[in-house]
Design an enzyme around this catalytic site. Structure first.
Site, mmCIF file in Angstrom:
data_model
loop_
_atom_site.group_PDB
_atom_site.id
_atom_site.type_symbol
_atom_site.label_atom_id
_atom_site.label_comp_id
_atom_site.label_asym_id
_atom_site.label_seq_id
_atom_site.Cartn_x
_atom_site.Cartn_y
_atom_site.Cartn_z
ATOM 1 N N GLU A 119 0.770 -1.200 0.137
ATOM 2 C CA GLU A 119 0.006 0.202 0.015
ATOM 3 C C GLU A 119 0.874 1.232 0.046
ATOM 4 O O GLU A 119 0.302 2.433 0.288
ATOM 5 C CB GLU A 119 -0.912 -0.028 1.076
ATOM 6 C CG GLU A 119 -2.076 -1.141 1.001
ATOM 7 C CD GLU A 119 -2.948 -0.734 2.104
ATOM 8 O OE1 GLU A 119 -4.233 -0.642 1.595
ATOM 9 O OE2 GLU A 119 -2.853 -1.042 3.208
ATOM 10 N N HIS A 138 -0.896 5.571 7.599
ATOM 11 C CA HIS A 138 -1.931 4.737 7.448
ATOM 12 C C HIS A 138 -2.233 3.756 8.408
ATOM 13 O O HIS A 138 -1.152 3.112 8.767
ATOM 14 C CB HIS A 138 -1.803 4.174 6.036
ATOM 15 C CG HIS A 138 -2.622 3.081 5.925
ATOM 16 N ND1 HIS A 138 -4.368 3.236 5.847
ATOM 17 C CD2 HIS A 138 -2.556 1.617 5.835
ATOM 18 C CE1 HIS A 138 -4.775 1.934 5.724
ATOM 19 N NE2 HIS A 138 -3.959 1.169 5.547
ATOM 20 N N HIS A 140 -4.879 1.220 11.084
ATOM 21 C CA HIS A 140 -6.171 0.336 11.110
ATOM 22 C C HIS A 140 -6.837 0.369 12.689
ATOM 23 O O HIS A 140 -7.427 -0.257 13.162
ATOM 24 C CB HIS A 140 -6.247 -1.136 11.028
ATOM 25 C CG HIS A 140 -5.484 -1.602 9.631
ATOM 26 N ND1 HIS A 140 -4.973 -2.644 9.582
ATOM 27 C CD2 HIS A 140 -5.416 -0.821 8.511
ATOM 28 C CE1 HIS A 140 -4.213 -2.861 8.371
ATOM 29 N NE2 HIS A 140 -4.754 -1.685 7.811
ATOM 30 N N HIS A 208 -11.561 -0.861 6.552
ATOM 31 C CA HIS A 208 -10.095 -1.091 6.142
ATOM 32 C C HIS A 208 -9.292 -0.228 7.219
ATOM 33 O O HIS A 208 -8.828 -0.778 8.107
ATOM 34 C CB HIS A 208 -9.738 -0.556 4.769
ATOM 35 C CG HIS A 208 -8.445 -0.590 4.553
ATOM 36 N ND1 HIS A 208 -7.800 -0.799 3.329
ATOM 37 C CD2 HIS A 208 -7.253 -0.666 5.347
ATOM 38 C CE1 HIS A 208 -6.670 -0.860 3.506
ATOM 39 N NE2 HIS A 208 -5.990 -0.556 4.422
#
Lengths: 277, 277, 277, 277
Positions: A119, A138, A140, A208
């Site tokens: 990613e 980024h 979760h 996500h």
């Protein structure tokens, strides 16, 4: 008494120096080899950025924003068309020598066969679209996930998360690519995410996680931390009743004031990590 | 008094120096002696499986998936009609010498008078029914219990728990045996549970816990960890509104992608445990 | 090599002994005084009970069942009309020398001017009323408080808390004494609480906490731990839907089976505490 | 190589022994030197207040009441028109030399160029308005935030938070100054907050946090801790049903009794921090 002390101190330090010498002279060769690994980023990189990026990785893990997954990157000071992030690994374990350079297509400058995050295109696409963005997380982050799948907008519940006030759009990969493995693993998906993010600081990713975009590493870590806190507190407030969020004016003024506060949190978070490799 | 103290200190430090010298000069052999306890599993076992199984026990405890109760097993590489699990004890305390071999009836190969888990039949029955299954976790993972008693199906709320997409049936011992002590403590109950599990990765057990079945130890630990996370996040999402779960296509594609990601979590979890006995 | 090792070990141990001698001989007088404090319980007490009671204090704190407040007691093995509990202090800090004897009126046998828990009458009254009870925990276990004030009965959500199956009555001091400071700080209030507890294992105390009564220290600590877990999980289940609790038959059979399982949890909890003073 | 190593080890240990000797024989004076930094508050201050204030900072962080933000102050014993609080920094990192004196206008007596908390006016204004108040905590205690934005009053759910019984008004900066950055960063806003607080022990601040006012440092830390606990438990009770709160009479009697209990919690919290600089 005081003179006495200084003499003793001097002798103690000399003795410690000797001890250090004898101990390290027995171990030095081993350490020399491990400290010049093939993976060391090139010498033109700003060492402060590298150090901050290692801390960012460790802090995000230590504060529970990332577990084995998630990543953080920084745009290179001396080379704005490149960014730095670690090879594919758990953020808690990242050291300086795990850091790699990428161009704005998400291609590694010198991969050396190392595993790359699928990613990395999240980062590449946002850096392409947003010249003002210098650092990206980024994650979760767990309290955020329920907001990503229920259509309940994340809104600033207190001044510490005022940076959410400009809006927190949700990217749904289903709407642009149908059934996928949910990853943003190419530039097309990256562009779609960057488009949803627009000029906001935070975008959620349905089923996500989320992405935070800031102008410095301490800022983006602060964003990631308080996005997580806000999600938890907003869910609790919604269970109690109808929350009054910050007004747009309050959010704007509070967000501006926060800029001067990042250092206080950053210093604390670094202190909890201690020295890094 | 002070002079007295200094003399004593000096003598003590000299003695410590001697102790340090003798100990460090002979360190390696010392470890040899501690490593041949009566309980060591036989030499044909794959040492990597034993090490992984000890780590799995410790990781499940460290990550809060098990407390004093719960167990994890692995099918023997070199002997597919046998499996390995610890004697009856808290997973956090398991070492290599606590591991024992069992046949697929749940009988210990060489019990040596050790206490056995009453619920080893969970493992035996699933290994009998599912040749593809190589590793099993049974836990009382707390966020999962409420789903086991309310008829609310556990469904994948994000890509990390995509392996739930094939379904999470609930085994209710009441329906097969009436009032019991809730344990799966014989082969008949084990078969009933295995039948409910079917080809799924996870089954819940009403008023008791859950079972995860995987093809490797890192996979089944990953399943157990993210089953727990999903339960917590799904409960939060249900409190907020109506969650959009992964579609079947998303779950299938995401689950396939996860297979390559277990190592990242496994490495982190092992690092947090450190060296094992 | 092995002979070599043994010689080295021997020398090392001799040296360590010497070091220990010199160090302790410099500190021994201080430690001798602190290890024969006035407060040591008398010699007829069962040392195992004393050790278990210190562990119980520390475990309850370590597992988050008590904070600075709460207490645990044991009825004396050799003197069933007496019980042992610590002087008034935080359970996490209790050592053997903080333990004191009380008679069944809640009077200290040999107070020595130490501070006493105002609520020792909880223990005295239950020991008077229930000859079968040998150990008692009183805590403000947090997940239990909401059940004490809402009329929602605590019921066994899984087999580990099956001991709740016989019922969990709520004692409301308001109903027996009007406005008070909420403490059970005399024998009359103690009797009223004991009457509400009846033959149950657990009673809640409105706006205050709960009391667990067992037949051994490990049992009552197990009760306190899983009362806390059950409260949290039952609240989560109630948020999801309508929980199916253990049937009376399941609860009875499960509770009976649990008796053999306390040791597994107790061993783990002790291991987390390590050595005690 | 091994012989080589042993020689080095020997030399190293001898050197370490020397270092140990010199350091330990001169330990006390060494501490004198480190304790006279430029920032040390002046000598007329009560050293016990300084020590307690450092502990209060660390305890509030250790117990999760503050993160990088929040502050605690004490009115000077020997100078009731002054108060002490740290320079602008994370509470977890505060040491004696970070403490500063302020007058009741919130002006630093001897700033020495150090950064000051923008919200020191919270403290100054409350000390001006409330001669009985000797210590103040301002935090963003997380469970409290949802109550600050939903109009649900914080009420005493158990005896440990009985001090909430006199009421917990909410200060809304919007109502006195329109859109702001939410901070109480001047005396006019401080006065408005102090007016809302009135004679209560606790006031909430909408979309921001709360303030606790007490008569000693251990009391105000106790207030801050149990304000946090009460908020979490009250939210859980509201999710279960309709809580019965302490009656006014129960709250009054319980609050009075609590005064004698602060020490038990304070001792425990200090013990968890250990020695301070």
């Amino acid at each position: 008494m005081r003179a006495n002390f200084n003499l003793r101190s001097l002798l103690a330090v000399v003795a410690l120096l000797a001890a250090t010498f004898f101990f390290t002279s027995g171990r030095a060769p081993a350490q020399n080899t491990t400290s010049k690994p093939a993976g060391t980023p090139n010498a033109q990189l700003n060492p402060q950025q590298l150090e901050d990026l290692v801390y960012a990785n460790r802090i995000l893990a230590d504060q529970g924003i990332v577990d084995g997954f998630g990543h953080v990157s920084v745009r290179e000071d001396n080379h704005p068309d490149r960014f730095i992030m670690s090879r594919s690994m758990a953020p808690a374990l990242v050291t300086r020598k795990d850091l790699m350079e990428f161009d704005l297509n998400g291609d590694a400058i010198d991969p050396q066969g190392r595993g790359l995050f699928a990613e990395r295109y999240i980062h590449a696409a946002i850096y392409r679209a947003r010249p003002d963005v210098k650092a990206i997380v980024h994650s979760h982050s767990q309290p955020v996930i329920p907001f990503s799948v229920t259509g309940i907008g994340l809104r600033p519940i207190f001044h510490m998360s005022a940076f959410l006030g400009s809006g927190t759009p949700v990217f749904d990969e289903q709407s642009v690519a149908g059934d996928t493995n949910m990853l943003v693993n190419d530039n097309k998906l990256g562009d779609a995410l960057a488009k949803v993010l627009g000029n906001h600081n935070v975008a959620l990713m349905r089923g996500h996680g989320s992405v935070d975009a800031g102008t410095t590493i301490p800022e983006v870590v602060f964003f990631a931390y308080y996005t997580d806190v806000n999600a938890r507190l907003q869910a609790q407030a919604l269970a109690l009743g109808t929350p009054t969020y910050l007004t747009p004016g309050e959010a704007e003024k509070s967000a501006k004031n926060l800029i001067g506060q990042y250092g206080r949190a950053w210093d604390l978070w670094k202190e909890k990590i201690g020295k890094i490799d």
